[in-house]
Enzyme design. Structure first.
Site, mmCIF file in Angstrom:
data_model
loop_
_atom_site.group_PDB
_atom_site.id
_atom_site.type_symbol
_atom_site.label_atom_id
_atom_site.label_comp_id
_atom_site.label_asym_id
_atom_site.label_seq_id
_atom_site.Cartn_x
_atom_site.Cartn_y
_atom_site.Cartn_z
ATOM 1 N N LYS A 251 0.868 -1.187 0.000
ATOM 2 C CA LYS A 251 0.000 0.000 0.000
ATOM 3 C C LYS A 251 0.897 1.227 0.000
ATOM 4 O O LYS A 251 1.732 1.395 0.890
ATOM 5 C CB LYS A 251 -0.900 0.006 1.236
ATOM 6 C CG LYS A 251 -1.614 1.354 1.481
ATOM 7 C CD LYS A 251 -2.517 1.334 2.714
ATOM 8 C CE LYS A 251 -3.055 2.743 3.030
ATOM 9 N NZ LYS A 251 -3.930 2.782 4.227
ATOM 10 N N ASP A 256 -2.476 10.349 3.439
ATOM 11 C CA ASP A 256 -3.872 9.968 3.637
ATOM 12 C C ASP A 256 -4.592 10.997 4.502
ATOM 13 O O ASP A 256 -4.532 10.955 5.725
ATOM 14 C CB ASP A 256 -3.937 8.582 4.302
ATOM 15 C CG ASP A 256 -5.373 8.114 4.519
ATOM 16 O OD1 ASP A 256 -6.296 8.744 3.947
ATOM 17 O OD2 ASP A 256 -5.556 7.115 5.247
ATOM 18 N N LYS A 263 -9.881 13.046 8.068
ATOM 19 C CA LYS A 263 -9.361 12.754 9.404
ATOM 20 C C LYS A 263 -9.283 14.042 10.209
ATOM 21 O O LYS A 263 -9.127 15.119 9.635
ATOM 22 C CB LYS A 263 -7.937 12.171 9.285
ATOM 23 C CG LYS A 263 -7.870 10.798 8.668
ATOM 24 C CD LYS A 263 -6.424 10.297 8.646
ATOM 25 C CE LYS A 263 -6.333 8.904 8.036
ATOM 26 N NZ LYS A 263 -7.042 7.871 8.798
ATOM 27 N N ASP A 274 1.823 6.610 5.404
ATOM 28 C CA ASP A 274 0.812 5.633 4.998
ATOM 29 C C ASP A 274 1.252 4.881 3.729
ATOM 30 O O ASP A 274 0.474 4.150 3.130
ATOM 31 C CB ASP A 274 -0.531 6.344 4.779
ATOM 32 C CG ASP A 274 -1.716 5.414 4.982
ATOM 33 O OD1 ASP A 274 -1.544 4.347 5.612
ATOM 34 O OD2 ASP A 274 -2.810 5.754 4.490
ATOM 35 N N ASP A 333 -12.000 7.207 3.727
ATOM 36 C CA ASP A 333 -10.777 7.011 4.513
ATOM 37 C C ASP A 333 -10.369 5.531 4.562
ATOM 38 O O ASP A 333 -9.277 5.209 5.013
ATOM 39 C CB ASP A 333 -10.989 7.561 5.929
ATOM 40 C CG ASP A 333 -9.685 7.740 6.684
ATOM 41 O OD1 ASP A 333 -8.614 7.666 6.050
ATOM 42 O OD2 ASP A 333 -9.744 7.960 7.913
ATOM 43 N N GLU A 335 -9.262 3.771 2.282
ATOM 44 C CA GLU A 335 -8.775 3.854 0.903
ATOM 45 C C GLU A 335 -7.705 2.815 0.579
ATOM 46 O O GLU A 335 -7.518 2.464 -0.585
ATOM 47 C CB GLU A 335 -8.227 5.261 0.630
ATOM 48 C CG GLU A 335 -6.765 5.517 1.048
ATOM 49 C CD GLU A 335 -6.518 5.374 2.551
ATOM 50 O OE1 GLU A 335 -7.485 5.468 3.318
ATOM 51 O OE2 GLU A 335 -5.351 5.163 2.931
ATOM 52 N N ARG A 337 -7.504 -0.381 1.093
ATOM 53 C CA ARG A 337 -8.031 -1.614 0.475
ATOM 54 C C ARG A 337 -8.450 -1.375 -0.970
ATOM 55 O O ARG A 337 -8.409 -2.275 -1.795
ATOM 56 C CB ARG A 337 -9.175 -2.167 1.333
ATOM 57 C CG ARG A 337 -10.355 -1.267 1.464
ATOM 58 C CD ARG A 337 -11.212 -1.581 2.692
ATOM 59 N NE ARG A 337 -10.625 -1.084 3.938
ATOM 60 C CZ ARG A 337 -11.186 -1.214 5.140
ATOM 61 N NH1 ARG A 337 -12.332 -1.844 5.266
ATOM 62 N NH2 ARG A 337 -10.597 -0.734 6.214
HETATM 63 N N1 BES Z 1 -4.028 4.717 6.916
HETATM 64 C C1 BES Z 1 -5.152 4.477 7.737
HETATM 65 C C2 BES Z 1 -4.862 3.480 8.868
HETATM 66 C C3 BES Z 1 -3.899 3.981 9.902
HETATM 67 C C4 BES Z 1 -4.331 4.746 10.952
HETATM 68 C C5 BES Z 1 -2.562 3.676 9.802
HETATM 69 C C6 BES Z 1 -3.441 5.181 11.904
HETATM 70 C C7 BES Z 1 -1.665 4.120 10.755
HETATM 71 C C8 BES Z 1 -2.119 4.877 11.805
HETATM 72 C C9 BES Z 1 -6.303 3.900 6.904
HETATM 73 O O1 BES Z 1 -6.365 4.336 5.600
HETATM 74 C C10 BES Z 1 -7.568 4.318 7.564
HETATM 75 O O2 BES Z 1 -7.826 5.477 7.597
HETATM 76 N N2 BES Z 1 -8.324 3.356 8.067
HETATM 77 C C11 BES Z 1 -9.534 3.649 8.738
HETATM 78 C C12 BES Z 1 -10.547 2.636 8.295
HETATM 79 C C13 BES Z 1 -11.933 2.956 8.735
HETATM 80 C C14 BES Z 1 -12.448 4.174 8.007
HETATM 81 C C15 BES Z 1 -12.827 1.769 8.445
HETATM 82 C C16 BES Z 1 -9.267 3.552 10.229
HETATM 83 O O3 BES Z 1 -8.503 2.686 10.648
HETATM 84 O O4 BES Z 1 -9.823 4.368 10.966
HETATM 85 ZN ZN ZN Z 2 -4.614 4.949 4.749
HETATM 86 MN MN MN Z 3 -7.443 6.144 5.408
#
Ligand code: BES
Ligand code: ZN
Ligand code: MN
Length: 486
Positions: A251, A256, A263, A274, A333, A335, A337
């Site tokens: 990824k 992000d 966020k 990210d 968010d 994204e 996947r």
């Molecule tokens: N890049 C983030 C996950 C992440 C968060 C990595 C904090 C490192 C530190 C990912 O893209 C994300 O935002 N995931 C969301 C998914 C949710 C919207 C289902 C998350 O984990 O909040």
């Molecule tokens: Zn992300």
């Molecule tokens: Mn995200």
């Protein structure tokens, strides 16, 4: 860091180091050392360092003993790596520029020396590229290591360690650089420069190419960004001609923001890393090419920037992935996947790999579950999962396995499309993995490593300081050594 070998101790030594096993401090040392060490409770435990000054041939020499733990410890190499790392932490910005290692006076063979130098070099890494006003006293000083009396076979061990360290350092640089320096196009340019002359074949897809291939999921994430998206494939053919490759997918969200599902501001700067999954895959490819791994391995990274904008995709949008499956984008968010599903599909179609393993900073829920001690691994194949767990354990890039089941899979059925990109609040890391699994074809052995908690450290660790760890590079490299090169 410049590492050289010598037969005899140089005349002018600013720092002399020697490795000692637990409870085995040599009897021929000066009393200030042997008694001083005892007084300071130094017994040679792995990672302990004791420093003293001794007079030799009329000169005052700074002498450091590095503890290697018990001579018969199961993880002897890990302990020697710790010894090297402890020396690196103590001396890389100490004012000392050359570290002399008395290998002849140390209980180490060539492999042990390789492990020690790897730990020393990795722990001595720090990224000061963007500092212009740093005081001289705080700058990194250690630039040279002279190994005296190296055991037979040390050349090869050192070359091997250097290849791995080059890969880890490249990953750390990519992860550390902010999003105005590392974005999809510049990521590719940096990779092109790093792979120059290595024999790795690069394939680069731009927005147009991906549009033609129907990568609507990956491109949907990049829509809100002024920056173009890229897909980069790195192919290393070091194995038997015609042998099906193993593919690693990363990824690479170079920043992000969350997109329209934005966020909060606090801590958002972390999202420059990210792209840690793609960083790990790229660094591992570099390490394997540099050490000329006897295996056919391909790295594929999906590079995008996730931004909110008038053109950005909206919550509820339905996009069509390259596989043909339609996706309801509930949350922009989630994204990672979306990027990975097209990269995974393309990689399987293009290369028909024997196994495919992805690395991604995919979910915050992973950090809630495992903190920064283990990455999570999800797999449809027990053997593959077992080998990844073992590889990770042996190099210190630890993993912990999580389940995949049809019940979790059901949670991401969409009322309007084939699949939605988020499930309910619970089991967020598992439903993310279930999403990816829907893009794996032909029951191919696949594993997903969610490394959200591992890419960046807020405190120093085994072979890293605060910041980018390079997690994943050594795990991939070790997996390839142990499963493909034997
Ligand atoms: N890049 C983030 C996950 C992440 C968060 C990595 C904090 C490192 C530190 C990912 O893209 C994300 O935002 N995931 C969301 C998914 C949710 C919207 C289902 C998350 O984990 O909040
Ligand atoms: Zn992300
Ligand atoms: Mn995200």
């Amino acid at each position: 860091m410049n590492i050289t070998f010598a037969d005899t101790l140089p005349d002018d030594i600013s720092l002399l180091t020697q490795v000692v096993d637990h409870g085995a401090i040599p009897g021929d040392l000066e009393r200030t050392v042997s008694e001083g060490a005892a007084a300071a409770r130094f017994r040679g435990g792995a990672g302990q360092v004791f420093e003293s000054f001794v007079e030799r041939d009329g000169k005052v020499v700074r002498l450091a003993l590095a503890g290697a733990g018990k001579a018969d410890a199961a993880d002897r190499l890990g302990n020697l790596e710790k010894a090297g790392s402890a020396l690196g932490a103590k001396y890389f910005a100490s004012g000392v520029d050359t570290l002399v290692l008395d290998a002849g006076g140390s209980p180490i063979d060539a492999a042990g020396l390789g492990a020690l130098l790897l730990g020393l070099r990795l722990r001595s890494w720090r990224y000061d590229e963007h500092r212009t006003t740093m005081k001289k006293d705080q700058k990194r000083s250690l630039v040279k290591v002279v190994v005296v009396g190296a055991p037979e076979g040390s050349d090869a061990a050192l070359a091997d360690a250097a290849a791995v360290a080059d890969g880890v350092e490249f990953t750390r640089m990519l992860v550390t650089e902010p999003a105005n320096k590392v974005y999809p196009v510049s990521f590719v340019e940096k990779a092109q420069a790093a792979f120059e002359g290595t024999g790795v074949e690069l394939t680069i897809l731009d927005d147009n190419d991906m549009e033609k291939l129907g990568m609507g999921a990956l491109l949907g994430v990049g829509r809100g960004s002024e920056r173009e998206s890229r897909l980069l494939a790195m192919r290393w053919n070091g194995g038997d001609a015609g042998e099906r490759p193993t593919v690693f997918v990363g990824k690479g969200v170079t920043f992000d923001t969350g997109g329209i599902s934005m966020k909060p501001a606090a801590g958002m700067e972390d999202m420059k890393w990210d792209m840690g999954g793609s960083g790990a895959v790229t660094g591992a490819m570099l390490a394997m090419a540099k050490r000329k791994a006897k295996a056919n391995v391909i790295g594929v990274v999906g590079l995008v920037e996730n931004m909110p904008d008038g053109r950005a995709q909206l919550p509820g949008d339905v996009v069509t992935s390259m596989s043909g499956q339609t996706i309801e984008v509930i949350n922009t968010d989630a994204e990672g996947r979306l990027v990975l599903c097209d990269a995974l599909h393309w990689a399987q179609k293009e290369y028909d790999p024997v196994a495919i393993v992805d690395f991604a900073t995919l979910t915050g829920a992973m950090i809630i579950a495992l903190g920064s001690e283990h990455g999570g691994v999800f797999s449809n194949d027990d053997e593959l999962a077992g080998k990844l767990l073992a590889a990770g354990k042996s190099v210190g890039d630890k993993l912990w396995r999580f389940p995949l089941t049809p019940e979790y899979d059901k949670l991401i059925d969409s009322p309007i499309a084939d699949i939605k990109n988020v499930g309910p609040r619970g089991a967020g890391s598992i439903t993310a993995a279930q999403f990816l699994q829907r893009f794996i074809t032909d029951d191919r052995p696949w594993a997903h490593c969610d490394i959200a908690g591992m890419v960046w450290a807020d405190k120093p660790g085994r072979t890293w300081g605060k910041g980018a760890t390079g997690y994943g590079v050594r795990l991939i490299d070790r997996y390839v050594r142990d499963t493909l090169e034997n």
